[in-house]
Write an enzyme that holds these catalytic residues in place. Structure first.
Site, PDB file in Angstrom:
ATOM      1  N   PHE A 249       4.378   4.111   7.822  1.00  0.00           N
ATOM      2  CA  PHE A 249       4.518   5.572   7.845  1.00  0.00           C
ATOM      3  C   PHE A 249       4.499   6.139   9.251  1.00  0.00           C
ATOM      4  O   PHE A 249       4.989   7.237   9.489  1.00  0.00           O
ATOM      5  CB  PHE A 249       3.394   6.227   7.013  1.00  0.00           C
ATOM      6  CG  PHE A 249       2.079   6.345   7.750  1.00  0.00           C
ATOM      7  CD1 PHE A 249       1.844   7.399   8.631  1.00  0.00           C
ATOM      8  CD2 PHE A 249       1.069   5.396   7.595  1.00  0.00           C
ATOM      9  CE1 PHE A 249       0.656   7.508   9.330  1.00  0.00           C
ATOM     10  CE2 PHE A 249      -0.122   5.491   8.296  1.00  0.00           C
ATOM     11  CZ  PHE A 249      -0.332   6.554   9.160  1.00  0.00           C
TER      12      PHE A 249
ATOM     13  N   LYS B 147      13.360  -0.625   3.192  1.00  0.00           N
ATOM     14  CA  LYS B 147      12.356  -0.025   2.306  1.00  0.00           C
ATOM     15  C   LYS B 147      11.377   0.698   3.225  1.00  0.00           C
ATOM     16  O   LYS B 147      10.436   0.116   3.764  1.00  0.00           O
ATOM     17  CB  LYS B 147      11.644  -1.113   1.500  1.00  0.00           C
ATOM     18  CG  LYS B 147      11.052  -0.665   0.168  1.00  0.00           C
ATOM     19  CD  LYS B 147      10.082   0.503   0.231  1.00  0.00           C
ATOM     20  CE  LYS B 147       8.709   0.113   0.706  1.00  0.00           C
ATOM     21  NZ  LYS B 147       7.802   1.295   0.882  1.00  0.00           N
TER      22      LYS B 147
ATOM     23  N   GLU C   7       6.797   5.145   1.781  1.00  0.00           N
ATOM     24  CA  GLU C   7       6.932   6.167   0.733  1.00  0.00           C
ATOM     25  C   GLU C   7       6.239   7.471   1.126  1.00  0.00           C
ATOM     26  O   GLU C   7       6.392   8.484   0.460  1.00  0.00           O
ATOM     27  CB  GLU C   7       6.374   5.629  -0.587  1.00  0.00           C
ATOM     28  CG  GLU C   7       4.864   5.367  -0.633  1.00  0.00           C
ATOM     29  CD  GLU C   7       4.433   4.042   0.011  1.00  0.00           C
ATOM     30  OE1 GLU C   7       5.192   3.468   0.834  1.00  0.00           O
ATOM     31  OE2 GLU C   7       3.311   3.596  -0.291  1.00  0.00           O
TER      32      GLU C   7
ATOM     33  N   SER D 115       0.354  -2.798   8.268  1.00  0.00           N
ATOM     34  CA  SER D 115      -1.034  -3.213   8.488  1.00  0.00           C
ATOM     35  C   SER D 115      -1.162  -4.737   8.399  1.00  0.00           C
ATOM     36  O   SER D 115      -0.333  -5.406   7.773  1.00  0.00           O
ATOM     37  CB  SER D 115      -1.939  -2.547   7.454  1.00  0.00           C
ATOM     38  OG  SER D 115      -1.536  -2.941   6.162  1.00  0.00           O
TER      39      SER D 115
ATOM     40  N   CYS E 288       0.277   2.069  16.550  1.00  0.00           N
ATOM     41  CA  CYS E 288      -0.192   0.687  16.652  1.00  0.00           C
ATOM     42  C   CYS E 288      -0.487   0.322  18.101  1.00  0.00           C
ATOM     43  O   CYS E 288      -1.135  -0.677  18.371  1.00  0.00           O
ATOM     44  CB  CYS E 288       0.837  -0.273  16.090  1.00  0.00           C
ATOM     45  SG  CYS E 288       2.310  -0.343  17.088  1.00  0.00           S
TER      46      CYS E 288
ATOM     47  N   GLU F 174      -9.524  -1.631  12.499  1.00  0.00           N
ATOM     48  CA  GLU F 174      -8.515  -0.722  13.038  1.00  0.00           C
ATOM     49  C   GLU F 174      -8.702   0.610  12.316  1.00  0.00           C
ATOM     50  O   GLU F 174      -8.426   0.714  11.117  1.00  0.00           O
ATOM     51  CB  GLU F 174      -7.100  -1.254  12.759  1.00  0.00           C
ATOM     52  CG  GLU F 174      -6.032  -0.326  13.307  1.00  0.00           C
ATOM     53  CD  GLU F 174      -4.617  -0.688  12.875  1.00  0.00           C
ATOM     54  OE1 GLU F 174      -4.425  -1.161  11.747  1.00  0.00           O
ATOM     55  OE2 GLU F 174      -3.697  -0.465  13.683  1.00  0.00           O
TER      56      GLU F 174
HETATM   57  P1  NAD Z   1       1.022  -0.453   5.285  1.00  0.00           P
HETATM   58  O1  NAD Z   1       0.827  -1.898   5.558  1.00  0.00           O
HETATM   59  O2  NAD Z   1       0.119   0.209   4.304  1.00  0.00           O
HETATM   60  O3  NAD Z   1       2.523  -0.204   4.732  1.00  0.00           O
HETATM   61  C1  NAD Z   1       3.656  -0.723   5.387  1.00  0.00           C
HETATM   62  C2  NAD Z   1       4.770  -0.933   4.365  1.00  0.00           C
HETATM   63  O4  NAD Z   1       4.324  -1.891   3.399  1.00  0.00           O
HETATM   64  C3  NAD Z   1       5.148   0.325   3.601  1.00  0.00           C
HETATM   65  O5  NAD Z   1       6.545   0.360   3.436  1.00  0.00           O
HETATM   66  C4  NAD Z   1       4.423   0.161   2.267  1.00  0.00           C
HETATM   67  O6  NAD Z   1       5.108   0.782   1.188  1.00  0.00           O
HETATM   68  C5  NAD Z   1       4.408  -1.349   2.076  1.00  0.00           C
HETATM   69  N1  NAD Z   1       3.229  -1.810   1.323  1.00  0.00           N
HETATM   70  C6  NAD Z   1       1.988  -1.257   1.325  1.00  0.00           C
HETATM   71  N2  NAD Z   1       1.162  -1.958   0.526  1.00  0.00           N
HETATM   72  C7  NAD Z   1       1.891  -2.974   0.011  1.00  0.00           C
HETATM   73  C8  NAD Z   1       1.583  -4.057  -0.890  1.00  0.00           C
HETATM   74  N3  NAD Z   1       0.366  -4.222  -1.403  1.00  0.00           N
HETATM   75  N4  NAD Z   1       2.565  -4.914  -1.199  1.00  0.00           N
HETATM   76  C9  NAD Z   1       3.799  -4.776  -0.683  1.00  0.00           C
HETATM   77  N5  NAD Z   1       4.150  -3.765   0.166  1.00  0.00           N
HETATM   78  C10 NAD Z   1       3.203  -2.882   0.514  1.00  0.00           C
HETATM   79  O7  NAD Z   1       0.999   0.300   6.701  1.00  0.00           O
HETATM   80  P2  NAD Z   1       1.030   1.852   6.976  1.00  0.00           P
HETATM   81  O8  NAD Z   1      -0.281   2.445   6.581  1.00  0.00           O
HETATM   82  O9  NAD Z   1       2.276   2.459   6.444  1.00  0.00           O
HETATM   83  O10 NAD Z   1       1.170   1.851   8.573  1.00  0.00           O
HETATM   84  C11 NAD Z   1       0.080   1.756   9.442  1.00  0.00           C
HETATM   85  C12 NAD Z   1      -0.164   0.333   9.881  1.00  0.00           C
HETATM   86  O11 NAD Z   1       1.004  -0.201  10.499  1.00  0.00           O
HETATM   87  C13 NAD Z   1      -1.258   0.212  10.930  1.00  0.00           C
HETATM   88  O12 NAD Z   1      -2.043  -0.903  10.622  1.00  0.00           O
HETATM   89  C14 NAD Z   1      -0.498  -0.006  12.225  1.00  0.00           C
HETATM   90  O13 NAD Z   1      -1.200  -0.691  13.237  1.00  0.00           O
HETATM   91  C15 NAD Z   1       0.655  -0.801  11.735  1.00  0.00           C
HETATM   92  N6  NAD Z   1       1.767  -0.742  12.668  1.00  0.00           N
HETATM   93  C16 NAD Z   1       2.003  -1.849  13.439  1.00  0.00           C
HETATM   94  C17 NAD Z   1       3.027  -1.814  14.359  1.00  0.00           C
HETATM   95  C18 NAD Z   1       3.304  -3.001  15.226  1.00  0.00           C
HETATM   96  O14 NAD Z   1       4.297  -2.977  15.908  1.00  0.00           O
HETATM   97  N7  NAD Z   1       2.486  -4.040  15.223  1.00  0.00           N
HETATM   98  C19 NAD Z   1       3.817  -0.665  14.490  1.00  0.00           C
HETATM   99  C20 NAD Z   1       3.561   0.429  13.678  1.00  0.00           C
HETATM  100  C21 NAD Z   1       2.526   0.373  12.762  1.00  0.00           C
END
Ligand code: NAD
Length: 503
Positions: A153, A177, A180, A230, A285, A386
């Site tokens: 997000f 994808k 959401e 994450s 991040c 985090e």
């Molecule tokens: P998230 O992991 O909750 O979601 C990321 C994606 O995975 C979304 O599209 C979500 O719909 C999907 N998803 C969530 N739960 C899932 C599951 N159980 N099974 C399958 N798909 C699932 O992350 P977020 O809250 O949207 O974003 C924040 C996180 O992203 C933070 O931890 C941040 O550090 C990380 N991030 C990392 C980088 C990097 O370059 N390393 C860059 C941006 C964000």
């Protein structure tokens, strides 16, 4: 909650496609707490339709000329440039970050489109002539087929653009994808790609949750998966997609440290710490979430950070005077607050407590103020997790060596920075620190588009960093062609069952 005004649909085969699964999710304006939009959640059948559209399109896109592919990307770049403001407004309305920050996100995504416009140089193969008598060898790189991107997000436009411009420039077709929680920016990108002349089916968007993600991870026609999100989900994506035989890069979460040596310019270090810790409300991040103060500088540095943090103006992202917006959801805001509430019991000194912050006229917004914790022990929950919010921890160490050891003991290894005037110490730090991206007097060292982005340890699963040369490698596979064109004067070699040798 007020009346819902809009529904976000999928984008399949070059057009908007209404969701038929019956499942939808709410999209909230974080500044007001109101649900402004509903987003369709894709079923397995809808994901299959997107993959089928991408597979059909690959039959011709994968064979299309480099000049045709780059012509589309140049047009897309011009459209992106012209629509910066509109995309930034969509981001602010659903993510909450301030408009200038959203514009910065679009600009960094555009850098990757720049890179993709020059893919002709990246995809130049190699040729060795006369490796043996009348034998030449060439190495080429070819696209993989249908590739998928799953994005978080916090950068709803930039992170998809870390992936798809390079993927499609290399000749792949793409299924995205997006998160959401803020899905509208990705649809705008799809519309602009279509306007730029991208053939139908080359870029598709399916919205949704775990159902859609899991189908992409198991679909036999998906060749590779790029993920950013994450750490627990990144680990799951890497394990599952790898088990299904796909190429995977899965970028995870972070805890980024900034080491401040006693000789550093403390005003510059305090400016950098505040900008990097609280920008985008800490939902980056690459945010600095831990400052490691070496020697005697701690007290003065904390005072300077506190002084600056207290002056930050919090408000809605579309108010030009706001410097920091709300958090993405009320639940996330409450979780961030819980770390501050538990900090004192964990042995931290709470210098600033931003919980309970309100913004006049925006009672339902997901507000939280800036928090600053000092003398944080490494055992504190606020240090171990985090937090992904505007909470900065300061840890105290006596020496450079102790600081580097502390940073290297973290399970995360995304970005890190050192602040010093000592070139020798900075050089040592570059070599000794265990993180994928290092800043020297630069607090958020996000690499430019032509260098790759990626962390170490629990911040990235897979062998490839994202964009730059690694991006081109991830989205292509190598092929080596060995060719002999005999001269008419050559005498036939005859049958030889020995292993071929070059002579
Ligand atoms: P998230 O992991 O909750 O979601 C990321 C994606 O995975 C979304 O599209 C979500 O719909 C999907 N998803 C969530 N739960 C899932 C599951 N159980 N099974 C399958 N798909 C699932 O992350 P977020 O809250 O949207 O974003 C924040 C996180 O992203 C933070 O931890 C941040 O550090 C990380 N991030 C990392 C980088 C990097 O370059 N390393 C860059 C941006 C964000």
């Amino acid at each position: 909650m007020t009346g819902t005004t809009k529904t976000v649909h999928h984008w399949i085969g070059g057009k908007s496609v209404e969701g038929t699964s019956g499942n939808q999710g709410p999209v909230t304006d974080p500044a007001t707490g109101e649900v402004t939009t509903r987003v369709a959640f894709a079923s397995v059948d809808e994901v299959d339709a997107a993959v089928a559209a991408a597979k059909d399109a690959y039959a011709s896109w994968g064979l299309s000329s480099l000049s045709k592919r780059t012509a589309v990307l140049f047009k897309f770049r011009a459209l992106l440039d012209a629509h910066r403001d509109e995309i930034a407004e969509l981001i602010t309305a659903e993510h909450g970050k301030v408009h200038s920050d959203a514009l910065g996100e679009v600009a960094r995504g555009l850098e990757i489109v720049d890179l993709a416009c020059g893919i002709t140089v990246q995809l130049k193969g190699e040729l060795s002539t006369e490796v043996a008598s009348r034998v030449d060898v060439s190495s080429i790189r070819q696209p993989l087929g249908v590739v998928a991107g799953i994005t978080p997000f916090n950068f709803p436009a930039m992170v998809p653009m870390w992936m798809f411009p390079i993927a499609i420039a290399c000749g792949n077709t793409f299924v995205l994808k997006p998160s959401e929680k803020d899905p509208s920016a990705s649809l705008k990108l799809a519309e602009l790609l279509a306007e730029a002349g991208l053939p139908d089916g080359v870029f598709n968007v399916v919205h949704g949750d775990k159902v859609a993600v899991d189908r992409l991870l198991e679909h036999p026609d998906v060749a590779a998966v790029s993920f950013v999100g994450s750490t627990p989900i990144a680990r799951y994506i890497h394990t599952t997609a790898s088990a299904n035989g796909k190429r995977v890069q899965a970028l995870g979460g972070a805890k980024n440290h900034m080491l401040v040596l006693p000789d550093a310019d403390l005003d510059a270090a305090a400016d950098a710490a505040v900008s990097a810790a609280y920008g985008s409300a800490g939902e980056r991040c690459m945010a600095i979430s831990a400052v490691v103060a070496v020697g005697a500088v701690g007290d003065e540095l904390v005072a300077k950070i506190k002084d600056r943090a207290e002056k930050i103006k919090i408000g809605p992202g579309n108010d030009p005077s706001s410097e920091m917006g709300p958090l993405i959801t009320a639940a996330h805001r409450d979780k961030v607050a819980s770390y501050v509430h538990g900090a004192a019991a964990d042995g931290c000194e709470v210098v600033l407590d931003g919980t309970g912050h309100t913004v006049e006229g925006f009672d339902g917004g997901h507000w939280i103020g800036l928090s600053l914790l000092d003398h944080v022990p490494t055992s504190a929950q606020a240090y171990r997790d985090e937090i992904f919010g505007p909470v900065l921890s300061v840890l105290r160490v006596d020496t450079y060596e102790e600081g580097v050891a502390l940073i290297n003991a973290s399970p995360f290894g995304n970005g890190t920075a050192i602040f010093t005037r000592d070139g020798g110490a900075a050089r040592r730090f570059q070599l000794e620190v265990e993180a994928g991206m290092v800043g020297v007097n630069v607090p958020i060292p996000v690499p430019v588009g032509y260098h790759s982005f990626g962390g170490w340890k629990d911040s990235l699963f897979g062998d490839h960093h994202i964009y730059g040369n690694d991006g081109t490698h991830f989205y292509t596979r190598g092929k080596v062609v060995t060719t002999r064109w005999p001269d008419p004067s050559d005498t036939p070699a005859g049958v030889d069952l020995g292993f071929p040798r070059n002579h």
